[in-house]
Design an enzyme around this catalytic site. Sequence first.
Site, PDB file in Angstrom:
ATOM      1  N   HIS A 155       0.828  -1.212   0.000  1.00  0.00           N
ATOM      2  CA  HIS A 155       0.000   0.000   0.000  1.00  0.00           C
ATOM      3  C   HIS A 155       0.860   1.258   0.000  1.00  0.00           C
ATOM      4  CE1 HIS A 155       0.848   1.056   4.201  1.00  0.00           C
ATOM      5  NE2 HIS A 155       0.713  -0.235   4.490  1.00  0.00           N
TER       6      HIS A 155
ATOM      7  N   GLU B 244      -1.767  -6.506   7.743  1.00  0.00           N
ATOM      8  CA  GLU B 244      -0.430  -6.236   8.258  1.00  0.00           C
ATOM      9  C   GLU B 244      -0.176  -7.063   9.513  1.00  0.00           C
ATOM     10  OE1 GLU B 244       2.566  -5.814   8.213  1.00  0.00           O
ATOM     11  OE2 GLU B 244       2.841  -3.672   7.759  1.00  0.00           O
TER      12      GLU B 244
END
Length: 253
Positions: A13, A91
């Site tokens: 990202h 994550e």
Amino acid sequence: MADAPYKLILLRHGESEWNAKNLFTGWVDVNLNEKGEKEAVRGGELLKDAGLLPDVVHTSLQKRAIRTAQLALESADRHWIPVHRSWRLNERHYGALQGKDKAQTLAEFGEEQFMLWRRSYDTPPPPLADGSEFSQSDDPRYASIPPELRPKTECLKDVVNRMLPYWYDGIVPDLLTGRTVLVAAHGNSLRALVKHLDGISDEDIAGLNIPTGIPLSYELDTDFKPLNPGGTYLDPDAAAAAIEAVKNQGKKK
């Protein structure tokens, strides 16, 4: 299986609000900042310029990865392709470090402990308390995850273990159809996947950094082993500079 190599694209990202503030983010759901949005758009442009157009995208349940996928696909004129989301691509959960300033954490605990938490393969930070403002214990998007699988802290080994079932059950089936697959995810969930693909040792994975917003292309053989070990960044010069910047996180004041 087809003889032609399978095409896999990894995209971390774009820069998030907390990346810019040098904070441990983990499962806290922060958004992209303006720079991160531009990185995501540029990532899509790189895909289009390379003629590497994804047919399906897999991403996490976190908005910074979801938004990156949306912006990149729109930029590449592939906004219409199927999207699959899984918490297994989230994550790494940074436990009690979530929300903490990296430079302050380094100063408080010292470089050895800081690097052990941040980069060791099998040493997680202290767990996050349920009552913390940075806890996801009541987040509805994770309500379907069995409590014993819902992390309160993770090391990279934990991320590998929870990511691999999705690789085999979610991503590989799409590759087997001949589709070009984009995985838009996070620094550590992508490091976990690269570790698996490239057979990187538990020790050497500590030195692997993945920059934000720059597509990393893999061609895989019929055993899903890379024909281009380490992958190929679509903007190698920018990737090299960004990787160096990632190495220096924690040293910023």
